[in-house]
Design an enzyme around this catalytic site. Structure first.
Site, short mmCIF file in Angstrom:
data_model
loop_
_atom_site.label_atom_id
_atom_site.label_comp_id
_atom_site.label_asym_id
_atom_site.label_seq_id
_atom_site.Cartn_x
_atom_site.Cartn_y
_atom_site.Cartn_z
N LYS A 1 -47.78 45.72 2.60
CA LYS A 1 -48.72 45.79 1.47
C LYS A 1 -49.70 44.64 1.65
O LYS A 1 -49.39 43.49 1.40
CB LYS A 1 -47.95 45.64 0.16
CG LYS A 1 -48.57 46.33 -1.04
CD LYS A 1 -49.90 45.81 -1.48
CE LYS A 1 -49.82 44.54 -2.30
NZ LYS A 1 -51.18 44.01 -2.61
N GLU B 1 -42.77 32.54 1.97
CA GLU B 1 -43.67 31.50 2.48
C GLU B 1 -44.72 31.27 1.40
O GLU B 1 -45.57 32.11 1.16
CB GLU B 1 -44.29 31.98 3.80
CG GLU B 1 -44.82 30.84 4.65
CD GLU B 1 -46.28 30.55 4.33
OE1 GLU B 1 -46.53 29.79 3.36
OE2 GLU B 1 -47.15 31.07 5.03
N CYS C 1 -52.43 28.38 4.02
CA CYS C 1 -51.15 27.88 3.50
C CYS C 1 -50.88 26.48 4.04
O CYS C 1 -50.40 25.61 3.34
CB CYS C 1 -49.98 28.77 3.94
SG CYS C 1 -50.33 30.50 3.93
N GLU D 1 -51.75 23.39 -4.89
CA GLU D 1 -52.47 23.97 -3.77
C GLU D 1 -53.83 24.42 -4.29
O GLU D 1 -53.91 25.33 -5.12
CB GLU D 1 -51.66 25.16 -3.23
CG GLU D 1 -52.19 25.69 -1.94
CD GLU D 1 -51.28 26.77 -1.37
OE1 GLU D 1 -50.86 27.67 -2.12
OE2 GLU D 1 -51.00 26.72 -0.16
P1 ADP Z 1 -52.77 34.54 -3.54
O1 ADP Z 1 -52.73 33.34 -4.40
O2 ADP Z 1 -52.80 34.29 -2.09
O3 ADP Z 1 -53.71 35.61 -4.02
P2 ADP Z 1 -50.60 36.14 -4.58
O4 ADP Z 1 -49.22 35.66 -4.63
O5 ADP Z 1 -51.32 36.41 -5.85
O6 ADP Z 1 -51.33 35.08 -3.67
O7 ADP Z 1 -50.73 37.46 -3.69
C1 ADP Z 1 -50.07 37.64 -2.48
C2 ADP Z 1 -49.69 39.09 -2.33
O8 ADP Z 1 -48.79 39.43 -3.38
C3 ADP Z 1 -50.87 40.05 -2.43
O9 ADP Z 1 -50.65 41.14 -1.54
C4 ADP Z 1 -50.76 40.55 -3.87
O10 ADP Z 1 -51.32 41.83 -4.06
C5 ADP Z 1 -49.26 40.59 -4.05
N1 ADP Z 1 -48.82 40.54 -5.45
C6 ADP Z 1 -49.45 40.00 -6.51
N2 ADP Z 1 -48.74 40.18 -7.64
C7 ADP Z 1 -47.61 40.84 -7.29
C8 ADP Z 1 -46.46 41.31 -8.00
N3 ADP Z 1 -46.32 41.13 -9.31
N4 ADP Z 1 -45.49 41.94 -7.30
C9 ADP Z 1 -45.60 42.11 -5.95
N5 ADP Z 1 -46.66 41.71 -5.23
C10 ADP Z 1 -47.66 41.07 -5.88
#
Ligand code: ADP
Length: 412
Positions: free
Chosen positions: A106, A181, A215, A314
């Site tokens: 995903k 991570e 990261c 971060e």
């Molecule tokens: P960033 O701060 O890098 O945007 P996120 O943790 O928001 O990091 O997003 C990282 C990944 O997790 C993306 O693919 C995002 O679509 C997915 N994501 C965000 N919210 C959820 C959730 N509730 N459950 C599963 N995946 C999620």
């Protein structure tokens, strides 16, 4: 052979993949090209490493032949962020496939294009349909559905701490193991006996790469008091000399991923500057050329309060915070003084001191007189403390993406 085929397909498509990556994320074209080269390298590395994935024969009771096997989990789920879509897709898919799993990836909603193209390239290279799957969509919809799906056997997540906790909790409902991570607040620790020319150049690159949306960005500079003024001045000079522009024009520094991200970075900088001294940057660069993008100038904040958000959280922007130390103990205390523990770098010509710091630093990777290692495909990567658990990259990732079975055969 299939994995090597994917590596060749990535190389053959490098220009288009780089263009898409730059278009999607805003990163400078040269950085996108480097990411694509690293992605191909992951597939080559795990094509070779897979041949070393083996069990062991074990000493046991007389009349028993005992051994272990490493087996795939089954279906592995991979939820990845927008900052390095190409690299992180390859980093997580190549070892999972090499260990014999089928994968569902995903990508982040902000930048899904290269993951989709990679799946197409893999299919064309002969990877059977259904083995490498990409399901784009929003995190709260597609990501959440994948993390909670009873059909997955392992989950690898790269992203924020907040979402890491959510996906780990969802996976726990089905007793699915997770690799997390979750980023870092990684320091460069610079002693007076270091090669300062090299150190300052690397410190600048370690925070400006991908506009700090990395990261493992070197987002903190811990510098000995005796060299502080010279080092800060030199970094400011370099910051002020970078070219800024849209990714496809290949500047030194591209825009941030989104307005949301820029607003967040600006708020942290505002708060940080109030508790420290803003040396350069601090907001969008001046000029009409920067009106139509989420640009943020290289920003240096000196004398930050170690308790301030900008020194602990971060930021994910081109923002470097500086603190000084008097001695080794203080350097270690500052370096270990955040919840994160991803990577750190020590700059000194004194190898005994370097080794003392290596032992004391609570991080998953330490670099001595350098920062990063050209994508670091071979180096196990992952955090201590709130930076997460489990390891990506290197041979270790093959162990993560396989499970152990012990066998005892009665032969008497
Ligand atoms: P960033 O701060 O890098 O945007 P996120 O943790 O928001 O990091 O997003 C990282 C990944 O997790 C993306 O693919 C995002 O679509 C997915 N994501 C965000 N919210 C959820 C959730 N509730 N459950 C599963 N995946 C999620």
């Amino acid at each position: 052979a299939l994995l090597r085929g994917v590596a060749r397909a990535i190389e053959g498509d490098a220009e288009e993949l780089s263009r898409l990556e730059s278009l999607d994320t805003g990163k400078p074209l040269a950085q996108a090209r480097a990411d694509v080269a690293v992605a191909a390298r992951y597939f080559d590395f795990y094509a070779s490493a897979a041949e070393g994935l083996a069990g062991a024969t074990l000493a046991g009771a007389r009349g028993i032949f005992a051994y272990t096997l490493r087996e795939p989990w089954g279906v592995t789920a991979h939820i990845i962020p927008w900052n390095y879509p190409m690299q992180i897709s390859a980093r997580t898919l190549a070892p999972a496939l090499a260990a014999g799993n089928c994968c569902v990836l995903k990508p982040a909603e902000e930048a899904p294009l290269t993951a989709l193209r990679l799946a197409r390239l893999a299919l064309d290279a002969g990877v059977p349909p259904g083995v490498l799957n990409v399901v784009p969509g929003h995190g709260t919809v597609a990501g959440a559905a994948l993390a909670a799906h009873p059909g997955i056997d392992h989950l690898a997540f790269t992203g924020s701490q907040e979402v890491g906790v959510l996906v780990a909790r969802a996976a726990a409902a089905h007793i699915v193991p997770v690799t997390l991570e979750l980023g870092g607040k990684s320091p460069n620790v610079v002693f007076p006996d270091a090669d300062l020319e090299r150190a300052t150049g690397t410190v600048v690159a370690a925070i400006l790469q991908n506009a700090g949306q990395t990261c493992s960005a070197g987002s903190r500079l811990l510098v000995h008091r005796s060299i502080h003024d010279d080092v800060v001045q030199e970094i400011a000079r370099r910051f002020e000399g970078v070219s800024i522009g849209r990714g496809l024009d290949d500047p030194d520094l591209g825009p941030l991923i989104s307005e949301v991200q820029r607003t967040r970075v600006a708020a942290l900088v505002r708060e940080g500057a109030a508790s420290g001294r803003l040396v350069t940057g601090g907001g969008a660069p001046a000029g009409d050329a920067y009106r139509d993008g989420f640009f943020f100038a290289p920003t240096l904040v000196d004398h930050v309060d170690p308790a301030a958000g900008i020194a602990r959280e971060e930021v994910f922007g081109p923002v470097l915070v500086v603190s000084t130390f008097e001695d080794e103990d203080e350097a270690v205390a500052l370096a270990n003084g955040t919840d994160y523990g991803l990577i750190a770098a020590v700059w000194t010509r004194d190898l005994a001191r370097a080794q003392r710091l290596v032992a004391e630093l609570r991080v998953g990777q330490v670099f001595v007189n350098g920062y990063g290692a050209g994508g670091g495909v071979e180096l196990p990567f992952g955090g201590q403390k709130r930076s997460g658990y489990g390891r990506e990259k290197g041979f270790e990732a093959l162990l993560e993406y396989s499970q152990l079975k012990s066998v005892a055969v009665n032969i008497d």
